[in-house]
Design a protein around this motif. Structure first.
Motif, PDB file in Angstrom:
ATOM      1  N   ARG A  82      10.905 -38.198  86.106  1.00 36.77           N
ATOM      2  CA  ARG A  82      10.367 -36.589  86.104  1.00 36.77           C
ATOM      3  C   ARG A  82       9.217 -36.957  87.162  1.00 36.77           C
ATOM      4  NH1 ARG A  82       7.743 -34.360  80.770  1.00 36.77           N
ATOM      5  NH2 ARG A  82       6.431 -36.342  80.748  1.00 36.77           N
ATOM      6  N   LEU A  83       9.068 -35.934  88.041  1.00 36.48           N
ATOM      7  CA  LEU A  83       7.844 -36.056  88.888  1.00 36.48           C
ATOM      8  C   LEU A  83       6.460 -36.302  88.283  1.00 36.48           C
ATOM      9  CD1 LEU A  83       8.026 -35.861  92.246  1.00 36.48           C
ATOM     10  CD2 LEU A  83       7.019 -33.406  91.734  1.00 36.48           C
ATOM     11  N   ALA A  84       5.630 -37.219  89.029  1.00 36.45           N
ATOM     12  CA  ALA A  84       4.338 -37.539  88.517  1.00 36.45           C
ATOM     13  C   ALA A  84       3.662 -37.781  89.628  1.00 36.45           C
ATOM     14  CB  ALA A  84       4.538 -38.748  87.536  1.00 36.45           C
ATOM     15  N   LYS A  85       2.183 -37.857  89.470  1.00 37.56           N
ATOM     16  CA  LYS A  85       1.295 -37.791  90.411  1.00 37.56           C
ATOM     17  C   LYS A  85       1.261 -39.180  91.120  1.00 37.56           C
ATOM     18  CE  LYS A  85      -2.053 -34.688  88.222  1.00 37.56           C
ATOM     19  NZ  LYS A  85      -1.034 -34.155  87.200  1.00 37.56           N
ATOM     20  N   ARG A  86       1.889 -40.231  90.629  1.00 33.83           N
ATOM     21  CA  ARG A  86       2.065 -41.485  91.262  1.00 33.83           C
ATOM     22  C   ARG A  86       3.214 -41.549  92.206  1.00 33.83           C
ATOM     23  NH1 ARG A  86       4.078 -42.181  86.090  1.00 33.83           N
ATOM     24  NH2 ARG A  86       6.333 -42.647  86.035  1.00 33.83           N
ATOM     25  N   ASP A  87       3.823 -40.243  92.175  1.00 38.14           N
ATOM     26  CA  ASP A  87       4.923 -40.363  93.337  1.00 38.14           C
ATOM     27  C   ASP A  87       4.614 -39.998  94.605  1.00 38.14           C
ATOM     28  OD1 ASP A  87       7.433 -41.102  91.640  1.00 38.14           O
ATOM     29  OD2 ASP A  87       7.085 -39.154  90.709  1.00 38.14           O
ATOM     30  N   GLY A  88       3.214 -39.495  94.905  1.00 34.10           N
ATOM     31  CA  GLY A  88       3.031 -39.145  96.246  1.00 34.10           C
ATOM     32  C   GLY A  88       2.304 -37.883  96.340  1.00 34.10           C
ATOM     33  N   ALA A  89       2.618 -37.032  97.466  1.00 36.50           N
ATOM     34  CA  ALA A  89       2.073 -35.773  97.608  1.00 36.50           C
ATOM     35  C   ALA A  89       2.847 -34.725  96.740  1.00 36.50           C
ATOM     36  CB  ALA A  89       1.972 -35.510  99.304  1.00 36.50           C
ATOM     37  N   VAL A  90       2.012 -34.800  95.442  1.00 35.05           N
ATOM     38  CA  VAL A  90       2.946 -33.761  94.717  1.00 35.05           C
ATOM     39  C   VAL A  90       2.211 -32.706  94.193  1.00 35.05           C
ATOM     40  CG1 VAL A  90       4.440 -35.505  93.822  1.00 35.05           C
ATOM     41  CG2 VAL A  90       2.211 -35.035  92.483  1.00 35.05           C
ATOM     42  N   THR A  91       0.797 -32.549  94.415  1.00 29.24           N
ATOM     43  CA  THR A  91      -0.002 -31.304  94.256  1.00 29.24           C
ATOM     44  C   THR A  91      -0.186 -30.401  95.371  1.00 29.24           C
ATOM     45  OG1 THR A  91      -2.266 -32.355  94.709  1.00 29.24           O
ATOM     46  CG2 THR A  91      -1.252 -32.951  92.619  1.00 29.24           C
ATOM     47  N   LEU A  92      -0.701 -29.303  95.040  1.00 31.79           N
ATOM     48  CA  LEU A  92      -0.854 -28.197  96.127  1.00 31.79           C
ATOM     49  C   LEU A  92      -1.914 -28.724  96.969  1.00 31.79           C
ATOM     50  CD1 LEU A  92      -0.352 -25.535  97.490  1.00 31.79           C
ATOM     51  CD2 LEU A  92      -2.276 -24.386  95.932  1.00 31.79           C
ATOM     52  N   ALA A  93      -3.035 -29.532  96.768  1.00 28.86           N
ATOM     53  CA  ALA A  93      -3.850 -29.944  97.556  1.00 28.86           C
ATOM     54  C   ALA A  93      -3.368 -31.026  98.616  1.00 28.86           C
ATOM     55  CB  ALA A  93      -4.973 -30.573  96.783  1.00 28.86           C
ATOM     56  N   ASP A  94      -2.350 -31.959  97.975  1.00 26.09           N
ATOM     57  CA  ASP A  94      -1.610 -32.932  98.826  1.00 26.09           C
ATOM     58  C   ASP A  94      -0.853 -32.372  99.726  1.00 26.09           C
ATOM     59  OD1 ASP A  94      -2.590 -35.167  96.722  1.00 26.09           O
ATOM     60  OD2 ASP A  94      -0.800 -34.767  95.954  1.00 26.09           O
TER      61      ASP A  94
ATOM     62  N   HIS B 246      13.912 -22.601  79.034  1.00 26.03           N
ATOM     63  CA  HIS B 246      13.227 -23.830  79.543  1.00 26.03           C
ATOM     64  C   HIS B 246      13.811 -24.270  80.802  1.00 26.03           C
ATOM     65  CE1 HIS B 246      12.479 -24.079  75.060  1.00 26.03           C
ATOM     66  NE2 HIS B 246      11.489 -24.900  75.432  1.00 26.03           N
ATOM     67  N   VAL B 247      12.927 -24.508  81.872  1.00 27.34           N
ATOM     68  CA  VAL B 247      13.155 -24.871  83.251  1.00 27.34           C
ATOM     69  C   VAL B 247      13.674 -26.181  83.562  1.00 27.34           C
ATOM     70  CG1 VAL B 247      12.510 -24.481  85.597  1.00 27.34           C
ATOM     71  CG2 VAL B 247      11.777 -22.854  83.889  1.00 27.34           C
ATOM     72  N   PRO B 248      14.706 -26.493  84.081  1.00 23.26           N
ATOM     73  CA  PRO B 248      14.944 -27.949  84.335  1.00 23.26           C
ATOM     74  C   PRO B 248      13.902 -28.571  85.193  1.00 23.26           C
ATOM     75  CG  PRO B 248      16.791 -26.605  84.927  1.00 23.26           C
ATOM     76  CD  PRO B 248      15.753 -25.540  84.604  1.00 23.26           C
ATOM     77  N   LEU B 249      13.527 -29.910  84.815  1.00 22.56           N
ATOM     78  CA  LEU B 249      12.506 -30.343  85.504  1.00 22.56           C
ATOM     79  C   LEU B 249      12.596 -30.832  87.183  1.00 22.56           C
ATOM     80  CD1 LEU B 249      11.582 -33.102  82.597  1.00 22.56           C
ATOM     81  CD2 LEU B 249      10.619 -30.734  83.073  1.00 22.56           C
ATOM     82  N   VAL B 250      11.676 -31.037  87.726  1.00 24.74           N
ATOM     83  CA  VAL B 250      11.572 -31.732  89.159  1.00 24.74           C
ATOM     84  C   VAL B 250      11.533 -32.886  88.958  1.00 24.74           C
ATOM     85  CG1 VAL B 250      10.189 -31.854  91.335  1.00 24.74           C
ATOM     86  CG2 VAL B 250      10.304 -29.718  89.947  1.00 24.74           C
ATOM     87  N   LEU B 251      12.504 -33.693  89.657  1.00 20.84           N
ATOM     88  CA  LEU B 251      12.603 -35.250  89.671  1.00 20.84           C
ATOM     89  C   LEU B 251      12.101 -35.895  91.132  1.00 20.84           C
ATOM     90  CD1 LEU B 251      16.066 -35.462  87.689  1.00 20.84           C
ATOM     91  CD2 LEU B 251      13.629 -35.181  86.812  1.00 20.84           C
TER      92      LEU B 251
ATOM     93  N   HIS C   1       1.114 -30.261  89.434  1.00 20.03           N
ATOM     94  CA  HIS C   1       1.992 -30.672  90.649  1.00 20.03           C
ATOM     95  C   HIS C   1       2.952 -29.782  90.768  1.00 20.03           C
ATOM     96  CE1 HIS C   1       4.892 -31.797  87.556  1.00 20.03           C
ATOM     97  NE2 HIS C   1       4.211 -32.693  86.806  1.00 20.03           N
ATOM     98  N   LEU C   2       4.016 -29.920  91.803  1.00 20.15           N
ATOM     99  CA  LEU C   2       5.301 -29.172  92.194  1.00 20.15           C
ATOM    100  C   LEU C   2       5.943 -28.769  90.925  1.00 20.15           C
ATOM    101  CD1 LEU C   2       6.253 -30.627  95.463  1.00 20.15           C
ATOM    102  CD2 LEU C   2       4.901 -28.768  95.288  1.00 20.15           C
ATOM    103  N   GLY C   3       6.457 -29.647  89.990  1.00 22.85           N
ATOM    104  CA  GLY C   3       7.078 -29.269  88.648  1.00 22.85           C
ATOM    105  C   GLY C   3       6.248 -28.076  87.950  1.00 22.85           C
ATOM    106  N   ASN C   4       5.075 -28.395  87.806  1.00 25.34           N
ATOM    107  CA  ASN C   4       4.059 -27.707  87.053  1.00 25.34           C
ATOM    108  C   ASN C   4       4.281 -25.859  87.742  1.00 25.34           C
ATOM    109  OD1 ASN C   4       1.760 -29.987  86.825  1.00 25.34           O
ATOM    110  ND2 ASN C   4       3.172 -29.520  85.216  1.00 25.34           N
ATOM    111  N   LEU C   5       3.913 -26.194  89.037  1.00 28.30           N
ATOM    112  CA  LEU C   5       3.924 -24.932  89.891  1.00 28.30           C
ATOM    113  C   LEU C   5       5.298 -24.069  89.724  1.00 28.30           C
ATOM    114  CD1 LEU C   5       1.646 -26.136  92.580  1.00 28.30           C
ATOM    115  CD2 LEU C   5       0.965 -24.568  90.842  1.00 28.30           C
ATOM    116  N   ARG C   6       6.335 -24.938  89.850  1.00 29.87           N
ATOM    117  CA  ARG C   6       7.673 -24.259  89.788  1.00 29.87           C
ATOM    118  C   ARG C   6       7.839 -23.272  88.539  1.00 29.87           C
ATOM    119  NH1 ARG C   6      12.810 -26.465  88.961  1.00 29.87           N
ATOM    120  NH2 ARG C   6      14.473 -25.670  90.686  1.00 29.87           N
ATOM    121  N   THR C   7       7.408 -23.974  87.416  1.00 31.56           N
ATOM    122  CA  THR C   7       7.614 -23.566  86.075  1.00 31.56           C
ATOM    123  C   THR C   7       6.594 -22.356  86.068  1.00 31.56           C
ATOM    124  OG1 THR C   7       8.083 -25.537  85.141  1.00 31.56           O
ATOM    125  CG2 THR C   7       7.323 -24.023  83.658  1.00 31.56           C
TER     126      THR C   7
END
Length: 322
Positions: free
Chosen positions: A247-259, A236-241, A25-31
């Motif tokens: 913390r950002l999670a897949k249940r939050d909506g369009a959070v992956t690159l594919a989304d 250690h990189v601050p999280l995406v919320l 998800h976007l948080g993973n990609l940002r890190t």
């Protein structure tokens, strides 16, 4: 405090080490982007490693989806990705060495028993630290527990050492190291051991990861000390919320690159959003990963989490929260 200073112009070998349990998800990609920029801006190498020892959670298709998402953003790596599941013999050899040196001991405690011990009124242990229940068991005690069929984990003898370190983004950090698990009750080598073994084998100079993992760092520094390794530096990189501050999670909506692609964004636009969240570009500015290498300045990275609104996740436009 552990000395982790290096010449600022020295090449740094970095890595990104996801678990292939789902889409990044976007948080993973940002890190991953920050880790890649630390390495590439120093002229160093960058490696991709899959942390896949928890076979129950692994979804094989995500070795490919995760690698493809990184490639789509221009985050290239050196050599072939490695998988921890291909390296279990190496981890078991290291565990055997620690056993031979009497630096570990068997533990029969269940999670419930540890939780109850750490939550006892006026107890000296908290924050999930192991209270040392099995540390001084006699040979007879071991025989009884083994006869009862209790699963056996292995824990290090830490002597409750306090270890500190300087984090490149979070400043001085540290904590008490408890007798943590290096091999689980099911025989699987544990994260805090294997990550140290792998980082040493790959000659990693700088570990960049989310700040939710900062509390595990003293344990890994302790393993490095046991094995006689020079530890890497840490950032250690601050999280995406999400909008609620979770913390950002897949249940939050369009959070992956594919989304995001399904909403009409391009990989370059998603990269631009991530870059803007790090202060490396203006919102909407077209950039490539290579463009960002020249702009990268670690001291200018934000120290606060990046919060994304629910509305932004439902549209093709993600900006920065006020």
């Amino acid at each position: 405090m552990t000395d982790q200073t290096r010449p600022s112009r020295s090449p740094l070998t970095g890595r990104y080490a996801p678990s292939p349990t789902g889409r990044l998800h976007l948080g993973n990609l940002r890190t991953a982007l920050v880790s890649w920029l630390f390495a590439r801006s120093s002229g160093g190498a960058f490696h991709l490693r899959f942390e896949d020892l928890d076979r129950v959670a692994i979804r094989p298709e995500h070795y490919e989806t995760q690698a493809a998402d990184l490639e789509a953003l221009g985050l290239t790596w050196d050599g072939s990705p490695i998988r921890q599941s291909d390296r279990t013999e190496l981890y078991r050899d290291v565990i055997s060495q620690l056993q031979s040196a009497d630096l570990v001991y068997p533990c029969y405690c269940s999670r419930r028993e540890i939780r109850e011990a750490t939550q006892a009124p006026n107890g000296p242990w908290s924050h999930g630290h192991y209270p040392g229940t099995c540390r001084h068991l006699t040979t007879a005690d071991h025989r009884v527990k083994e006869a009862n069929g209790r699963p056996t984990a292995l824990r290090v003898r830490s002597h409750d050492l306090s270890l500190g370190f300087h984090d490149l983004l979070c400043g001085d950090q540290g904590g008490v190291v408890d007798d943590f698990v290096i091999q689980r009750g099911d025989g699987v080598p544990a994260y805090n051991l294997v990550v140290v073994v792998d980082d040493h084998a790959q000659e990693i100079d700088l570990v960049v990861r989310g700040d939710d993992l900062i509390s595990s760092t003293p344990r890994q520094l302790f393993v490095s000390r046991l094995l006689g390794h020079e530890p890497p530096m840490f950032a250690h990189v601050p999280l995406v919320l999400n909008e609620r501050g979770d913390r950002l999670a897949k249940r939050d909506g369009a959070v992956t690159l594919a989304d995001r692609l399904a909403l009409g964004q391009t990989p370059a636009q998603v990269l631009g959003v991530l870059a803007a969240s790090l202060g490396l570009s203006e919102i909407g500015e077209p950039v490539s990963a290579e463009d960002l290498v020249e702009r990268f300045e670690p001291s200018a990275l934000p120290r606060a989490p990046w919060r994304i609104s629910d509305e932004a996740l439902e549209t093709s436009s993600i900006g920065l929260a006020d």
